[in-house]
Each structure stands twice: as structure tokens, then as C-alpha cells.
Design a protein around this motif. Structure first.
Motif: not given
Length: 122
Positions: A48-52
Motif C-alpha cells: 500500500t505504500g511507504p512503511l518506513i
């Protein structure tokens, strides 16, 4: 593949986190968008996209730090350990670690150049 960023040190290339994909949008007013873009790095992402992400002196996660997911506390440990070392070594954290290390290299170069110059005078 090898993990390169220090905050991910000691972690597997893939790990599980507690993430519910809930969003809470906030209005933003970024006056220096180029500055943000130049200082923003995605360190890990998911479907779903950036996590960190990293932005200057900040590491942000899109998931909860939970000891049930053993890699997540390691992220915090890596961050705190690096920043405490930076405070000890440089006396501050008002710059990124890369900036501080670069500044330290410049100081070392200047000291070596001064030593060479003094040797030349002797």
C-alpha cells in the motif's frame, strides 16, 4: 539482498509488522517542497505504500512498534543507539548523521593538513 540503511541493521530483508492500513489525512502546508524531497527517503514499503521513511533526524513508521513483532523494537533500538552515539560523538543531533560524519571528516582533513603544514615549517 543486503539491507543498507543503519536503522534496518540486524533485520531480515522482509519481516511482518502490525499494520491495519488506516489513514488519518491532515492538511499540509509545505513551503519548501524541494527541501523536503531532497531530505526524504523511503526505507521500506509494502503493497500500500511507504512503511518506513526517514526525513532528516526522523524515522517514521506506518505501523505500531510491538514486541510481538520482534523486528519493530529493533528499529527503535537502532535509531536510539545511533542518536545517543551521535550526541556523545558530536554533542548534538541538529543535523543528519551523514552531515555530522561529513563534517567530522572535514575536521580530520583540516587537522591532518595543519599537521603536515607544521611539519613542513619544522
Amino acid at each position: 539482498s543486503k539491507i543498507q540503511h543503519w536503522v534496518l541493521g540486524g533485520l531480515k530483508p522482509e519481516f511482518i509488522v502490525s499494520y491495519k492500513n488506516a489513514w488519518d489525512p491532515h492538511p499540509i502546508n509545505v513551503s519548501k517542497i524541494q527541501f523536503v524531497g531532497d531530505n526524504y527517503q523511503v526505507l521500506a514499503d509494502g503493497d500500500t505504500g511507504p512503511l518506513i521513511v526517514e526525513h532528516m533526524n526522523t524515522i517514521a513508521t506506518q505501523f505500531h512498534i510491538d514486541k510481538a513483532f520482534v523486528e519493530t523494537p529493533k528499529l527503535v533500538w537502532n535509531f536510539v543507539e545511533r542518536r545517543v552515539r551521535q550526541i556523545h560523538d558530536y554533542g548534538r543531533i541538529d543535523m543528519t548523521i551523514d552531515q555530522a560524519e561529513f563534517k567530522d571528516k572535514i575536521c580530520q582533513y583540516r587537522n591532518e593538513a595543519d599537521d603536515d603544514f607544521l611539519k613542513h615549517l619544522a
